[in-house]
Enzyme design. Structure first.
Site, PDB file in Angstrom:
ATOM      1  N   PRO A 132      72.222  44.591  35.001  1.00 56.32           N
ATOM      2  CA  PRO A 132      72.668  43.605  34.011  1.00 56.32           C
ATOM      3  C   PRO A 132      71.565  42.716  33.471  1.00 56.32           C
ATOM      4  CG  PRO A 132      73.358  42.959  36.219  1.00 56.32           C
ATOM      5  CD  PRO A 132      72.820  44.350  36.332  1.00 56.32           C
ATOM      6  N   SER A 134      68.117  43.570  33.115  1.00 53.30           N
ATOM      7  CA  SER A 134      66.897  44.353  32.949  1.00 53.30           C
ATOM      8  C   SER A 134      66.045  43.777  31.823  1.00 53.30           C
ATOM      9  CB  SER A 134      67.242  45.810  32.654  1.00 53.30           C
ATOM     10  OG  SER A 134      68.019  45.907  31.467  1.00 53.30           O
ATOM     11  N   GLU A 150      70.320  40.340  39.524  1.00 52.97           N
ATOM     12  CA  GLU A 150      70.656  38.970  39.943  1.00 52.97           C
ATOM     13  C   GLU A 150      70.301  37.927  38.894  1.00 52.97           C
ATOM     14  OE1 GLU A 150      70.044  35.904  43.716  1.00 52.97           O
ATOM     15  OE2 GLU A 150      69.048  37.860  43.722  1.00 52.97           O
ATOM     16  N   LYS A 166      73.647  37.636  48.089  1.00 48.70           N
ATOM     17  CA  LYS A 166      73.348  37.714  49.524  1.00 48.70           C
ATOM     18  C   LYS A 166      74.392  38.617  50.143  1.00 48.70           C
ATOM     19  CE  LYS A 166      69.918  36.543  49.987  1.00 48.70           C
ATOM     20  NZ  LYS A 166      68.749  37.033  50.723  1.00 48.70           N
TER      21      LYS A 166
END
Length: 371
Positions: A132, A134, A150, A166
């Site tokens: 998502p 990149s 992330e 996490k």
């Protein structure tokens, strides 16, 4: 060979016509004006690249070749024994009450031909490991290619959001018991970071312990949102939140000290930040620079967030808590890297994440497929 003009592709936007390079650690407030690509190293070097032309566009087609490294050319900064010893040492720090959690990482590296076209790698990752957040930054002989899953910081006006990861497992498998409290600890740390720059009462956990599926693995993800206090800009946002809490540990300051003691090389771009800031529209999308490849020159590795080709770098790590098992944490670092390292080969392949790597050689360590 004609040099490639600098460009970036992040968030579905193609940026060209580089106009300015700025030291954001010295003055992050420049981000309040103009459109910037932001690169932050884990060690705190923050660089902004202001582009004059930005437009929605697909990732450009590659024009060169990708003579990627062979599997046996990859070296690891920590071998299996050293990494597992690091896990045990962190557990000792936890037992002593110094920390609650520390993210322990290792960098892997391989030689890279000077004419390797990062657009080939970017297209391989887009096809074989879509992510998502990149992005790519190409500065001629210098570049970064990221397939980060992330979100570090999203900004829309006065609203900020962060989605720490996490907890990692294989597709279809349950998470370990330790993953849930680990995620909650880091979510609380992110709440604290955002609370330093937010309107009182505006920090909210909008999603907690959500399972997200990604190619070859699954993550636990939480999301924290906040409204910026009046008068707060990038001059306050980055100092309050960087480096990302999910790749440091809790409490953050002590975790950073433990990381400096246990990790033998700087993380550089890995675990830093990468993305864009649109100062005019008060909008930003910054990813945590995990699942990220970057190149450095053989002459001066690690002295800038982006340097010339010569060595290809990639990082992988795991969050360590009292409940951590050293062997399982090492296996997690392999799982996170296996698919992406496989895509860098001269011919794209996806190694079996369940395959055990041979024991690395003495320093500099190496394995057949560091994962």
């Amino acid at each position: 060979m004609t040099p490639t003009p600098p460009f970036a592709h992040v968030g579905g936007l193609l940026a060209t016509e580089l106009e300015q390079v700025a030291d954001l650690a010295a003055d992050p407030s420049v981000l309040d004006r103009g459109w910037w690509v932001v690169v932050g190293t884990f060690e705190g070097e923050l660089t902004g690249y202001r582009f004059g032309r930005v437009r929605p566009a697909e990732l450009p087609a590659p024009t060169g070749r990708w003579p990627g490294p062979a599997a046996d050319q990859w070296h690891s900064s920590l071998d299996r024994a050293a990494y597992q010893d690091g896990v045990r040492r962190i557990r000792a720090f936890i037992a002593a009450g110094d920390v609650y959690q520390v993210n322990l990482c290792r960098l892997v590296r391989a030689p890279l031909a000077a004419d390797a076209d990062p657009l080939v790698l970017a297209h391989r990752l887009a096809a074989g490991n879509p992510a998502p957040w990149s992005g790519l930054l190409h500065l001629g002989s210098s570049w970064i290619v990221s397939a980060s899953p992330e979100l570090f910081l999203a900004r829309d006006g006065d609203r900020l959001a962060s989605s720490p990861i996490k907890g990692t497992t294989r597709p279809g498998e349950p998470f370990a018991d330790k993953d849930f409290p680990e995620n909650i600890m880091i979510t609380d740390l992110v709440r604290n970071d955002l609370g330093r720059i937010a309107r009182p009462g505006s920090v909210v956990v909008t999603e907690l312990l959500a399972r997200q599926e990604h190619p070859g693995l699954a993550h636990l993800v939480s999301t924290v949102t906040a409204r910026l206090a009046d008068g707060v800009g990038w001059g306050q946002i980055l100092p309050a939140t960087f480096p990302p809490g999910s790749v440091t540990g809790a409490p953050k300051i002590r975790a950073l000290e433990v990381i400096a003691e246990l990790e033998p090389v700087p993380r550089q771009v890995y675990c830093g930040a990468f993305g864009f800031v649109d100062g005019e529209h008060r909008r930003a999308r910054l990813a945590v620079a995990i699942r990220t490849f970057f190149a450095t020159t053989d002459a001066a590795p690690g002295h800038r967030p982006v340097a010339g080709s010569g060595t290809l770098h990639f990082g992988t790590g795991a969050g360590i808590t009292w409940a951590s098992d050293p062997a399982a944490e090492w296996a997690e670092t392999e799982l996170k890297a296996a698919r992406l390292i496989g895509l860098t080969g001269a011919a794209p392949t996806t190694p079996d994440p369940g395959r055990s790597a041979p024991a690395p050689d003495p320093a500099p360590t190496r394995s057949a497929a560091p994962r």
